[in-house]
Design a protein around this motif. Structure first.
Motif, PDB file in Angstrom:
ATOM      1  N   VAL A  56       0.842  -1.197   0.000  1.00  0.00           N
ATOM      2  CA  VAL A  56       0.000   0.000   0.000  1.00  0.00           C
ATOM      3  C   VAL A  56       0.872   1.240   0.000  1.00  0.00           C
ATOM      4  CG1 VAL A  56      -1.776   1.286   1.243  1.00  0.00           C
ATOM      5  CG2 VAL A  56      -1.819  -1.213   1.255  1.00  0.00           C
ATOM      6  N   LYS A  57       0.573   2.153  -0.902  1.00  0.00           N
ATOM      7  CA  LYS A  57       1.149   3.500  -0.857  1.00  0.00           C
ATOM      8  C   LYS A  57       0.000   4.422  -0.480  1.00  0.00           C
ATOM      9  CE  LYS A  57       2.161   7.698  -2.624  1.00  0.00           C
ATOM     10  NZ  LYS A  57       1.149   8.790  -2.788  1.00  0.00           N
ATOM     11  N   TRP A  58       0.058   4.995   0.726  1.00  0.00           N
ATOM     12  CA  TRP A  58      -1.060   5.759   1.250  1.00  0.00           C
ATOM     13  C   TRP A  58      -1.207   7.100   0.545  1.00  0.00           C
ATOM     14  CZ3 TRP A  58      -4.093   2.805   3.984  1.00  0.00           C
ATOM     15  CH2 TRP A  58      -3.555   1.750   4.726  1.00  0.00           C
ATOM     16  N   ALA A  59      -2.438   7.585   0.490  1.00  0.00           N
ATOM     17  CA  ALA A  59      -2.737   8.880  -0.118  1.00  0.00           C
ATOM     18  C   ALA A  59      -1.897   9.981   0.519  1.00  0.00           C
ATOM     19  CB  ALA A  59      -4.227   9.195   0.026  1.00  0.00           C
ATOM     20  N   SER A  60      -1.402  10.884  -0.320  1.00  0.00           N
ATOM     21  CA  SER A  60      -0.448  11.889   0.163  1.00  0.00           C
ATOM     22  C   SER A  60      -1.044  12.821   1.204  1.00  0.00           C
ATOM     23  CB  SER A  60       0.081  12.713  -1.015  1.00  0.00           C
ATOM     24  OG  SER A  60      -0.966  13.440  -1.623  1.00  0.00           O
ATOM     25  N   PRO A  91       3.837   3.919  -7.202  1.00  0.00           N
ATOM     26  CA  PRO A  91       4.066   4.914  -6.152  1.00  0.00           C
ATOM     27  C   PRO A  91       4.758   6.176  -6.657  1.00  0.00           C
ATOM     28  CG  PRO A  91       4.552   2.734  -5.316  1.00  0.00           C
ATOM     29  CD  PRO A  91       4.313   2.574  -6.791  1.00  0.00           C
ATOM     30  N   GLY A  92       5.651   6.031  -7.636  1.00  0.00           N
ATOM     31  CA  GLY A  92       6.295   7.211  -8.190  1.00  0.00           C
ATOM     32  C   GLY A  92       5.340   8.055  -9.006  1.00  0.00           C
ATOM     33  N   ILE A  93       4.486   7.405  -9.781  1.00  0.00           N
ATOM     34  CA  ILE A  93       3.538   8.123 -10.636  1.00  0.00           C
ATOM     35  C   ILE A  93       2.533   8.903  -9.805  1.00  0.00           C
ATOM     36  CG2 ILE A  93       1.661   7.804 -12.308  1.00  0.00           C
ATOM     37  CD1 ILE A  93       3.258   5.376 -13.392  1.00  0.00           C
ATOM     38  N   PHE A  94       2.079   8.325  -8.687  1.00  0.00           N
ATOM     39  CA  PHE A  94       1.057   8.961  -7.849  1.00  0.00           C
ATOM     40  C   PHE A  94       1.649   9.508  -6.550  1.00  0.00           C
ATOM     41  CE2 PHE A  94      -1.324   6.177 -10.640  1.00  0.00           C
ATOM     42  CZ  PHE A  94      -2.472   6.901 -10.933  1.00  0.00           C
ATOM     43  N   ALA A  95       2.936   9.827  -6.549  1.00  0.00           N
ATOM     44  CA  ALA A  95       3.631  10.211  -5.320  1.00  0.00           C
ATOM     45  C   ALA A  95       2.969  11.371  -4.600  1.00  0.00           C
ATOM     46  CB  ALA A  95       5.087  10.550  -5.631  1.00  0.00           C
ATOM     47  N   ASN A  96       2.485  12.356  -5.326  1.00  0.00           N
ATOM     48  CA  ASN A  96       1.947  13.569  -4.707  1.00  0.00           C
ATOM     49  C   ASN A  96       0.434  13.655  -4.780  1.00  0.00           C
ATOM     50  OD1 ASN A  96       4.614  14.599  -4.155  1.00  0.00           O
ATOM     51  ND2 ASN A  96       4.772  15.082  -6.337  1.00  0.00           N
ATOM     52  N   ASP A  97      -0.207  12.545  -5.114  1.00  0.00           N
ATOM     53  CA  ASP A  97      -1.659  12.556  -5.291  1.00  0.00           C
ATOM     54  C   ASP A  97      -2.372  12.028  -4.055  1.00  0.00           C
ATOM     55  OD1 ASP A  97      -1.597  13.548  -7.962  1.00  0.00           O
ATOM     56  OD2 ASP A  97      -0.978  11.555  -8.634  1.00  0.00           O
ATOM     57  N   ILE A  99      -4.452   9.845  -3.262  1.00  0.00           N
ATOM     58  CA  ILE A  99      -5.077   8.571  -3.590  1.00  0.00           C
ATOM     59  C   ILE A  99      -4.188   7.446  -3.088  1.00  0.00           C
ATOM     60  CG2 ILE A  99      -4.013   8.562  -5.875  1.00  0.00           C
ATOM     61  CD1 ILE A  99      -6.482   7.103  -6.937  1.00  0.00           C
ATOM     62  N   THR A 100      -4.773   6.441  -2.462  1.00  0.00           N
ATOM     63  CA  THR A 100      -4.038   5.285  -1.956  1.00  0.00           C
ATOM     64  C   THR A 100      -3.906   4.240  -3.058  1.00  0.00           C
ATOM     65  OG1 THR A 100      -4.662   5.602   0.356  1.00  0.00           O
ATOM     66  CG2 THR A 100      -4.148   3.350  -0.326  1.00  0.00           C
ATOM     67  N   LEU A 101      -2.702   3.713  -3.237  1.00  0.00           N
ATOM     68  CA  LEU A 101      -2.483   2.621  -4.184  1.00  0.00           C
ATOM     69  C   LEU A 101      -2.546   1.301  -3.437  1.00  0.00           C
ATOM     70  CD1 LEU A 101       0.457   3.952  -6.401  1.00  0.00           C
ATOM     71  CD2 LEU A 101      -2.001   4.399  -6.572  1.00  0.00           C
ATOM     72  N   VAL A 102      -3.366   0.381  -3.933  1.00  0.00           N
ATOM     73  CA  VAL A 102      -3.564  -0.930  -3.322  1.00  0.00           C
ATOM     74  C   VAL A 102      -3.023  -1.967  -4.296  1.00  0.00           C
ATOM     75  CG1 VAL A 102      -5.266  -2.562  -2.423  1.00  0.00           C
ATOM     76  CG2 VAL A 102      -5.603  -0.093  -2.102  1.00  0.00           C
ATOM     77  N   ARG A 311      -3.610   8.428 -15.550  1.00  0.00           N
ATOM     78  CA  ARG A 311      -3.676   9.092 -14.243  1.00  0.00           C
ATOM     79  C   ARG A 311      -4.679  10.244 -14.174  1.00  0.00           C
ATOM     80  NH1 ARG A 311      -0.962  13.586 -12.992  1.00  0.00           N
ATOM     81  NH2 ARG A 311      -0.855  14.205 -10.790  1.00  0.00           N
ATOM     82  N   PRO A 312      -4.691  11.182 -15.102  1.00  0.00           N
ATOM     83  CA  PRO A 312      -5.650  12.297 -14.960  1.00  0.00           C
ATOM     84  C   PRO A 312      -7.100  11.836 -14.914  1.00  0.00           C
ATOM     85  CG  PRO A 312      -3.961  12.852 -16.584  1.00  0.00           C
ATOM     86  CD  PRO A 312      -3.802  11.394 -16.264  1.00  0.00           C
ATOM     87  N   GLY A 313      -7.455  10.872 -15.751  1.00  0.00           N
ATOM     88  CA  GLY A 313      -8.824  10.361 -15.752  1.00  0.00           C
ATOM     89  C   GLY A 313      -9.183   9.655 -14.456  1.00  0.00           C
ATOM     90  N   ILE A 314      -8.216   8.924 -13.913  1.00  0.00           N
ATOM     91  CA  ILE A 314      -8.438   8.218 -12.646  1.00  0.00           C
ATOM     92  C   ILE A 314      -8.693   9.216 -11.522  1.00  0.00           C
ATOM     93  CG2 ILE A 314      -7.313   6.791 -10.889  1.00  0.00           C
ATOM     94  CD1 ILE A 314      -5.837   5.383 -13.233  1.00  0.00           C
ATOM     95  N   LEU A 315      -7.845  10.219 -11.423  1.00  0.00           N
ATOM     96  CA  LEU A 315      -7.995  11.218 -10.354  1.00  0.00           C
ATOM     97  C   LEU A 315      -9.304  11.989 -10.510  1.00  0.00           C
ATOM     98  CD1 LEU A 315      -4.335  12.598 -10.227  1.00  0.00           C
ATOM     99  CD2 LEU A 315      -5.403  10.946  -8.675  1.00  0.00           C
TER     100      LEU A 315
END
Length: 320
Positions: A56-60, A91-97, A99-102, A311-315
């Motif tokens: 898990v990479k937790w939401a920023s 985790p690198g792509i969504f580092a500052n977003d 959103i939690t990665l599971v 990524r933009p569409g997901i967010l």
């Protein structure tokens, strides 16, 4: 092409992974409500299959939105390749977003489905129940960490691509966006079941008949081409490249050339499947964002780039 695809699916390539055994460490019980901002953690989650490792990479900023990232046919038992900076680097792509990665670990050859029985060609001691895990057991567990059961997206590559669409189609209350990169989206097409059979035997000696009987309701339920009507209204990002070698294909050895050749065939087969699926959605009047790069093979750096594009569409879909 189907015959070549069957052969190539059975071979370890740059995107391939070794056979897994599921994590066996003791599960964590009763997590407190929390959403650690930006950190990375590995959880052991109880399931009917035994404890499953989930990276898990937790939401920023501690938000409750989540993106489930599904691995490929040769999913490893120690990590999800999306977590690896050298492969998917989610985790690198969504580092500052926010959103939690599971990123669930394991599930080699599973198609992330609930199987009919344990595989009878490799001595499997339990029945795969990945749909149950990903849509019931895992969301319930993560809710204790502040992760929403309903504000989620799902994405996957190859095997995980078709699975991402299936899980989103049948669990619309959980997933608001789905992405499939180089997926096999017409698995009932001539030759595809046997190609998958060969690939699954090579990837852990799993038997496709233990997953679902030929063209049974369970098999058809897994086929994006068949369940396409249930995707109406779901934002989707779907891609497959031409199979022509691109900027990430620079083999410098005989093994590298061999692996690149396999990746070419696999991606070309995925592209044919994806084009058929695009036509199917067009007939149904269901919109989706499709991307067909002119160059690119069945390998991780291309999927990394596709996740960046999605990524933009997901967010936006998750308001994250």
């Amino acid at each position: 092409m189907m015959a070549a695809g069957a052969a190539a699916l059975a071979l370890p390539i740059a995107a391939g992974m070794v056979a897994p055994t599921l994590a066996t460490a003791a599960p964590t019980h009763g997590p407190v409500l929390r959403a650690p901002a930006g950190g990375f953690e590995e959880l052991m989650v109880p399931s009917t299959m035994g404890p499953i490792k989930v990276q898990v990479k937790w939401a920023s900023q501690g938000g409750d939105a989540a993106l489930y990232l599904l691995d490929g046919l040769r999913a490893k038992d120690d990590r999800n390749a999306w977590s690896d900076p050298a492969e998917g680097d989610g985790p690198g792509i969504f580092a500052n977003d926010n959103i939690t990665l599971v990123m669930p670990v394991g599930g080699q050859s599973s198609f992330y489905a609930d199987w009919y029985s344990p595989s009878n060609t490799n001595g499997q001691k339990y029945t795969y129940r990945w749909e149950t895990f990903l849509t019931r057991e895992l969301p319930d567990f993560l809710a204790g960490y502040g992760v929403s059961r309903t504000n989620n997206a799902i994405a996957g590559l190859s095997m995980g691509g078709s699975a991402a669409l299936a899980l989103a189609a049948y669990h619309r209350e959980q997933f608001k966006h789905a992405s499939a990169f180089s997926g096999y989206l017409n698995i009932s097409a001539p030759g595809m079941r046997e190609a998958i059979r060969i690939a699954m035997l090579d990837a852990g000696r799993f038997n496709v008949d233990s997953m679902a009987a030929p063209w049974s309701p369970a098999w058809l339920r897994m086929d994006p081409f068949v369940f396409a009507p249930q995707l109406k209204g779901l934002p989707m990002y779907i891609s497959a490249a031409s199979g022509l070698p691109g900027p990430y294909d620079q083999p410098n050895s005989a093994v590298g050339v061999f692996n690149t050749g396999n990746a070419v065939v696999l991606e070309a087969l995925s592209m044919v499947n994806t084009r058929a699926f695009q036509a199917r959605l067009g007939q149904l009047g269901i919109p989706a964002h499709f991307d067909f790069p002119g160059a690119g093979t069945h390998s991780w750096r291309y999927w990394h780039d596709q996740l960046m594009n999605a990524r933009p569409g997901i967010l936006a879909a998750l308001n994250a």
